[in-house]
Design a protein around this motif. Structure first.
Motif, PDB file in Angstrom:
ATOM      1  N   PRO A   1       0.818  -1.213   0.000  1.00 49.17           N
ATOM      2  CA  PRO A   1       0.000   0.000   0.000  1.00 49.17           C
ATOM      3  C   PRO A   1       0.853   1.265   0.000  1.00 49.17           C
ATOM      4  CG  PRO A   1      -0.800  -1.549   1.647  1.00 49.17           C
ATOM      5  CD  PRO A   1       0.445  -2.145   1.072  1.00 49.17           C
ATOM      6  N   GLY A   2       2.004   1.203   0.656  1.00 46.00           N
ATOM      7  CA  GLY A   2       2.892   2.366   0.688  1.00 46.00           C
ATOM      8  C   GLY A   2       3.363   2.730  -0.709  1.00 46.00           C
TER       9      GLY A   2
ATOM     10  N   ARG B   1       0.508   4.349  -2.662  1.00 46.36           N
ATOM     11  CA  ARG B   1       0.277   5.740  -2.291  1.00 46.36           C
ATOM     12  C   ARG B   1       1.321   6.655  -2.903  1.00 46.36           C
ATOM     13  NH1 ARG B   1      -3.468   7.518  -2.666  1.00 46.36           N
ATOM     14  NH2 ARG B   1      -2.597   9.444  -1.838  1.00 46.36           N
TER      15      ARG B   1
ATOM     16  N   ASP C   1       0.850   7.165  -6.320  1.00 43.32           N
ATOM     17  CA  ASP C   1      -0.495   7.716  -6.453  1.00 43.32           C
ATOM     18  C   ASP C   1      -1.368   6.868  -7.378  1.00 43.32           C
ATOM     19  OD1 ASP C   1      -2.651   9.282  -5.963  1.00 43.32           O
ATOM     20  OD2 ASP C   1      -2.143  10.804  -7.461  1.00 43.32           O
ATOM     21  N   ILE C   2      -1.406   5.592  -7.078  1.00 40.03           N
ATOM     22  CA  ILE C   2      -2.342   4.701  -7.773  1.00 40.03           C
ATOM     23  C   ILE C   2      -3.132   3.956  -6.704  1.00 40.03           C
ATOM     24  CG2 ILE C   2      -0.866   4.434  -9.817  1.00 40.03           C
ATOM     25  CD1 ILE C   2       0.076   1.760  -8.724  1.00 40.03           C
ATOM     26  N   PRO C   3      -4.319   3.466  -7.005  1.00 35.31           N
ATOM     27  CA  PRO C   3      -5.124   2.819  -5.970  1.00 35.31           C
ATOM     28  C   PRO C   3      -4.475   1.504  -5.491  1.00 35.31           C
ATOM     29  CG  PRO C   3      -6.473   3.393  -7.856  1.00 35.31           C
ATOM     30  CD  PRO C   3      -5.052   3.615  -8.268  1.00 35.31           C
ATOM     31  N   PRO C   4      -4.388   1.321  -4.174  1.00 27.40           N
ATOM     32  CA  PRO C   4      -3.921   0.033  -3.664  1.00 27.40           C
ATOM     33  C   PRO C   4      -5.100  -0.914  -3.493  1.00 27.40           C
ATOM     34  CG  PRO C   4      -4.058   1.627  -1.870  1.00 27.40           C
ATOM     35  CD  PRO C   4      -4.596   2.311  -3.097  1.00 27.40           C
ATOM     36  N   LEU C   5      -4.956  -2.126  -3.971  1.00 31.88           N
ATOM     37  CA  LEU C   5      -5.986  -3.145  -3.732  1.00 31.88           C
ATOM     38  C   LEU C   5      -5.302  -4.266  -2.969  1.00 31.88           C
ATOM     39  CD1 LEU C   5      -7.536  -3.086  -7.298  1.00 31.88           C
ATOM     40  CD2 LEU C   5      -8.570  -2.171  -5.224  1.00 31.88           C
ATOM     41  N   THR C   6      -5.557  -4.324  -1.671  1.00 31.27           N
ATOM     42  CA  THR C   6      -4.894  -5.335  -0.848  1.00 31.27           C
ATOM     43  C   THR C   6      -5.745  -6.591  -0.775  1.00 31.27           C
ATOM     44  OG1 THR C   6      -5.902  -4.314   1.078  1.00 31.27           O
ATOM     45  CG2 THR C   6      -3.651  -3.685   0.596  1.00 31.27           C
TER      46      THR C   6
END
Ligand SMILES: Cc1cc2nc3c(=O)[nH]c(=O)nc-3n(C[C@H](O)[C@H](O)[C@H](O)COP(=O)(O)OP(=O)(O)OC[C@H]3O[C@@H](n4cnc5c(N)ncnc54)[C@H](O)[C@@H]3O)c2cc1C
Ligand SMILES: Cc1cc2nc3c(=O)[nH]c(=O)nc-3n(C[C@H](O)[C@H](O)[C@H](O)COP(=O)(O)OP(=O)(O)OC[C@H]3O[C@@H](n4cnc5c(N)ncnc54)[C@H](O)[C@@H]3O)c2cc1C
Ligand SMILES: Nc1ncnc2c1ncn2[C@@H]1O[C@H](COP(=O)(O)O)[C@@H](O)[C@H]1O
Lengths: 276, 431, 340
Positions: A134-135, A138, A141-146
């Motif tokens: 996720p870091g 961020r 600047d793209i969406p994180p999908l965990t």
């Protein structure tokens, strides 16, 4: 043509690290370094997407020079290219500083070939945080999908991806714009036994190696120990529990004694008359 | 399209790696195939690496190789139930370059050695099992591996896959071992603080020692036990002929437990923590068990060719020497571009003419002899202990009387004759 | 950064199915202690759609205040939208510490927030403490994959953040007389600003393993030797109406599903009785079960660490002891075992 970047890390095989129970120290030296098992699934998923949609898989790792071996492992799985960013300046990085260095590397990779998708493992077995993925998202600047456990679709033309994210009691189907970042669960795929041609290619493969200077415009205060807000203040053996009572005697005697104890602990456990 | 190399070497032990290293250095394209996670990951050895052969391959190797300790003392222990007769040689000439022998941990050493071969240009393939030789027109032309699309070809295949070489067996070069041709060895690596090791074994700094233990350590079965010092661990193990174990209905680890608890050995390993447990076969058939080692497009080296000197626990050096000789033969064959059995036969000749062949011949009867006559281990070692005990116990009786007593303890005149004969025979097989 | 400006301890209140997740209430318990030690307020941060009512649940468990973002756009959890709310709120009110449950959502949110705020985040903390004077959060967790604990500090950045696994901390006894202040917040955020959409939420109907709610757990480890051997655990559990648990090594060997894993990377459990059978007792396992009411360990190795963590220990072979135990339980066939 998708360009997928998988973030991978070489980790000590924690299953093999044995602790010395007396001194509470680790025997790290004896533990072989392996590709973080979750990252193998990340690379495998990238390779599957490549096979499905056509494209190129690059892997990137920040780590010491021996991490080349982990990159070769990814080539075995089917990655096309590997990048090792290695520099003293990265030493002592926590998750925040790690994600910065990886992001810089991905940006550099993207200069030559724009990136559509970044894939990470759910977590590393040594750092064990799951925060780096996720870091990186961020910072890019793209969406994180965990917690991705299934990739339904990646549609480059229309610029979206659909995945299943694992939840505590099920899953959700999420759509995101591209580019985006997945961090994947182990259950997303099985990493098959690599074919021989991949093995031979991997054995010969030498990744691109970058140092800090190669990463161009980089803020050195955000790297390594300096760039890490968290520090490990102390390391200590966990409090030893006092230990319980050992039941003595033959197997049968021990079991009988245990049954007595269980019966005594009325509040916990009862054997009650049945209906019939 | 399957790839083709000049040479495929199966097995990255000392034999295979020495061969691959020599070939790669000469510019030959060579694939070194290893089933373990990395070279050495599964390999087992008591732990003495002989300098000479290794130095012929990489001069001054000990300056960078992960050797544990140079051995400055070799001790021998003749063990009875509650006593031991010891002798040793310690020499400071062994404490300096070029040294004599070293203790090594194979998991580290093999990996290092294979890396050296890679640096010379060999291609190392781990985690890949060679399943069989690909044979075309009576000639070995490649290897079938356990991987998808797993065939790979070469002019020559070198089988360095260790004792029990399945590949050589599948080519019909040898049969299943008889239990009296192989020893089963089990060993443990025991972790111990280096300072304690140095104090306990009377060592200065990096120096190391080896202890070979005979007699009660194998409960009379033909074999030996050993205790070697590494940097911060000990190797303890026991190896016995498979036939002996079967006969005495013993499990190898029971024997090792027995050794570890023996009052003469226990103090050395006190406070150790078990780090690894390993078991392995040793081909001890010697000269008489040597299989066919050359065929069309194929050469067998190292343990796979039964090249072990059981009496002097030499193996890795013979393995390396055979690997180098195989490489040299292959290079000659390349000049003629002919890899037939006939062209590769010089390998067998150089092997037999070298120290490898000579030593194997010298001891060709030894193992069988000791195996056949258990009294060496069962009776004579206890007798020696008893004699020593009587001689050194100060109890008021004169040394004359003691000698008389010892002599009479040796039994009747007939027994004494037998013993003399046994000793002569032992001398004959060993000389 | 002026550290002095940051004051107060926050707990992210995770709203799930019209309820505050139990882990959030547990964190209020831990947060309360630290807030008292520091003499600062304890606040909850609640984000969602139609969640304002829920704020009230936080007060009996220790919160002094709850910041609420109750907006349509927060109907589904999405990293980007929730993150914005947290960041805005932090920038406005400047807390010194924020705690999150180490749930799927909590971890996801905390990681993103930490990156944007450029602050430290400690994952999967098992112990929390705060320095009364300096306000430094001491977050401890098992580390380096070994049996070792590390205390992690974040000295120069605020807020200090940590995620904590469910069931590790204890919720306070609810005090219904306690009240607090609801502070309503809102953020300007348009659907177009958010790059992800939740298309569907699927509740898995497949039989759930409710380890965290089980009264009795029979857990097996690598010592069972094989998948077949592990059947012994299933049989024993079934015969006494217990839930099956497992060590990670048993899970990784493929003997039993991950849903059964107890420990740091599995579930934290607090049953009344916990049987640990053929489990060595690595710290990562212990942190997941050491708060059980009665721990009974069966292990072949008298030196196994598990014996130091249990109440009663039996040194013996599982395949000998467990069948005897099962027999003992079955001795009186028309009796029924209950717990409670
Ligand atoms: C307990 C013990 C103590 C010993 N002590 C000593 C000592 O002190 N000093 C000494 O010099 N010698 C010693 N030896 C002997 C020595 O270890 C061997 O002689 C030597 O290792 C032989 O080398 P090698 O390369 O032929 O075989 P190995 O070392 O056995 O190597 C064979 C390699 O081939 C690989 N392999 C096997 N099959 C396949 C396959 N199908 N596909 C791919 N790879 C394969 C194996 O994984 C292995 O890496 C000892 C042996 C034992 C068992
Ligand atoms: C980052 C990280 C996270 C982790 N998370 C978790 C986690 O969430 N949960 C978890 O459990 N582990 C976790 N682990 C793994 C943990 O460190 C241990 O490796 C694991 O718990 C060991 O499992 P085990 O006790 O089943 O196996 P082992 O350690 O192999 O122990 C087996 C035990 O069985 C005994 N035994 C053998 N045979 C018998 C018999 N016949 N009868 C009775 N006893 C027998 C042995 O004496 C031994 O004590 C994690 C590790 C890391 C690095
Ligand atoms: N040093 C690194 N280099 C590249 N990727 C990494 C590195 N560390 C972590 N990652 C990625 O981030 C994921 C989560 O790691 P962690 O936060 O350490 O648990 C891993 O599975 C990797 O995909």
């Amino acid at each position: 043509m998708l360009h997928i970047v998988a973030c991978i890390k070489q980790v000590p095989d924690t299953k093999i690290i044995k602790m010395n129970p007396k001194t509470n120290t680790m025997d790290r030296a004896s533990a072989p370094a392996i590709l973080n098992p979750y990252d193998a699934h990340a690379v495998e998923e990238a390779v599957r997407l490549k096979q499905r949609y056509g494209g190129v898989v690059s892997v990137v790792t920040m780590g010491p020079p021996p991490a080349v071996k982990a990159i070769r492992k990814c080539i075995e799985i089917g990655a096309d290219a590997g990048y090792l960013v290695t520099d003293r300046a990265f030493a002592g990085a926590d998750t925040l500083a790690t994600s910065y260095a990886i992001t810089k590397a991905i940006e550099k990779i993207a200069e030559e070939h724009p990136v559509d998708l970044v894939i990470c493992g759910k977590m590393t077995i040594d750092g064990d945080t799951g925060q780096v993925g996720p870091g990186v998202a961020r910072r890019l600047d793209i969406p994180p999908l965990t917690n991705v456990k299934k990739v339904v679709e990646v549609n480059k033309e229309q610029g979206y991806a659909i995945v299943h994210r694992k939840l505590e009691d099920g899953h959700e189907v999420v759509q995101s714009t591209l580019p985006c970042l997945f961090s994947v669960e182990k259950e997303i795929n099985e990493v098959p036994y690599s074919p021989l041609p991949n093995m031979l290619r991997a054995a010969r493969y030498n990744p691109v190696v970058w140092s800090v200077n190669d990463l161009g415009d980089i803020d050195r205060t955000l790297l390594g120990l300096k760039g890490s807000p968290t520090i490990v203040a102390k390391v200590w053996p966990p409090e030893k529990p006092k230990g319980g009572e050992m039941l003595e005697g033959t197997a049968t005697e021990q079991v009988e004694r245990l049954m007595d104890i269980l019966r005594e602990k009325q509040g916990l456990f009862r054997v009650k008359e049945g209906q019939s | 399209m399957a790839e083709k190399f000049d040479v495929i070497v199966v097995g990255a032990g000392p034999a295979g790696t020495a061969c691959a290293y020599t070939l790669a250095k000469a510019g030959v394209s060579v694939l070194l195939m290893e089933r373990g996670e990395y070279p050495g990951s599964k390999n087992v050895m008591g732990g003495v690496l002989y300098r000479k052969t290794m130095e012929d391959i990489i001069p001054g190797f000990y300056k960078e190789a992960p050797v544990e300790r140079p051995i400055v003392e070799q001790r021998f222990m003749m063990l009875d139930k509650e006593s031991a007769l010891n002798f040793s040689y310690k020499g400071m000439e062994w404490a300096q370059e070029p040294y004599n022998n070293f203790t090594v941990l194979r998991a580290k050493f093999d990996q290092w050695f294979a890396d050296k071969a890679v640096q010379e240009g060999a291609l190392l393939l781990n985690e890949t099992v060679a399943l069989s030789c690909i044979v075309e027109d009576g000639k070995v032309v490649g290897i079938k591996t356990d991987r998808p699309d797993g065939d790979v070809y070469a002019d020559v295949v070198v089988l360095a896959d260790g004792v029990n070489s399945l590949l050589a067996k599948s080519l019909g070069f040898h049969k299943e071992f008889r239990p009296d041709e192989v020893a089963l060895a089990v060993m443990e690596v025991l972790k111990l603080d280096r300072k304690i090791i140095e104090d306990r074994f009377n060592l200065e700094g990096d120096h190391g020692c080896t202890i070979e233990i005979f007699g009660d350590s194998t409960k009379g079965i033909l074999g030996t036990a050993w205790l070697y010092t590494n940097k911060d661990s000990l190797n303890i193990g026991v190896g016995t002929m498979l036939s002996g174990l079967i006969k005495h209905k013993l499990k190898p680890y029971e024997l090792l437990d027995y050794v570890k608890n023996h009052p003469m050995i226990r103090p050395y390993i006190q406070g150790c923590e078990q780090q690894e447990y390993l078991a392995h076969l040793i081909p001890e058939g010697g000269y008489r068990s040597m299989p066919k080692v050359v065929g069309n497009g194929v050469i067998v080296v190292g343990d796979a060719a039964q090249l072990v000197n059981a009496i002097h626990r030499e193996g890795s050096n013979m393995a390396m020497a055979s690997g180098v000789m195989a490489a040299e033969t292959i290079m000659q064959a390349r000049e003629a571009n002919d890899f037939s059995e006939k062209m590769l036969m010089p390998y067998r000749d150089s092997l037999l003419n070298s120290f490898v062949g000579q030593d194997l011949k010298k001891y060709k009867d030894a193992t069988h002899h000791f195996e056949k006559f258990p009294q060496y281990f069962e009776q004579y070692i206890p007798l020696m202990n008893k004699a020593a005990s009587q001689m050194f116990t100060v109890d008021g009786s004169s040394k004359w009387n003691k000698q008389k007593k010892i002599w009479s303890d040796l039994g009747s005149a007939k027994d004494k004759w037998k013993m003399a004969r046994d000793l002569m025979n032992a001398w004959r097989v060993m000389k | 950064m002026n550290l002095e400006e940051y004051r107060g301890i926050w707990v992210y209140l995770e709203a799930r199915d019209g309820q505050i997740a139990p882990v959030s209430l547990e964190l209020l318990g831990a947060g309360r202690q630290m807030a008292d030690k520091r003499g600062v307020p304890l606040a909850g941060l609640l984000i969602g759609d139609g969640v304002e009512e829920l704020a009230q649940t936080a007060f009996p468990y220790g919160a002094d205040q709850v910041y609420v973002y109750d907006q349509r756009i927060f109907a589904d959890y999405r990293t980007e939208s929730y993150m914005r709310a947290v960041i805005e709120c932090v920038e406005k009110h400047k807390p010194e510490i924020i705690l999150y449950g180490a749930t799927t959502t909590g971890k996801d949110l905390a990681s993103a927030v930490a990156t944007d705020l450029q602050t430290g985040l400690t994952a999967d903390t098992t112990m929390l403490d705060v320095n009364a004077e300096t306000g430094l959060l001491e977050a401890s967790r098992p580390a380096f994959g070994g049996n070792i604990m590390a205390t992690i500090l974040c000295k120069k950045h605020r807020p200090q953040m940590a995620t904590v696994r469910p069931k590790v901390m204890k919720a306070l006894e609810a005090d219904q007389t306690r009240t607090g202040e609801v502070i309503k917040e809102s953020i300007k955020l348009a659907e177009e600003d958010i790059r992800t959409k939740v298309l569907k939420i699927v509740r898995e109907t497949r039989e759930k393993v409710r380890l965290d709610e089980a009264d009795v757990i029979v857990a097996g480890g690598k010592g069972l030797g094989s998948k077949e051997g592990f059947q012994l655990i299933h049989r024993f559990a079934e015969s006494i109406g217990a839930t099956v648990g497992a060590s990670r090594d048993a899970v990784e060997a493929g003997w039993v599903d991950h849903a059964h894993q107890v420990g740091q990377t599995g579930v934290t459990v607090t049953p009344k009785i916990y049987f640990a059978i053929g489990i060595s007792g690595a710290i990562q396992h212990l942190v997941g079960m050491r708060n059980s009411g009665l721990i009974i360990a069966i292990n072949k190795d008298p030196n196994a660490l598990i014996f130091q963590a249990c109440h009663y220990g039996i040194v013996g072979d599982a395949f000998e002891i467990v069948p005897l135990l099962m027999k003992a339980f079955q001795k009186e066939p028309d009796r029924e075992v209950t717990y409670g």
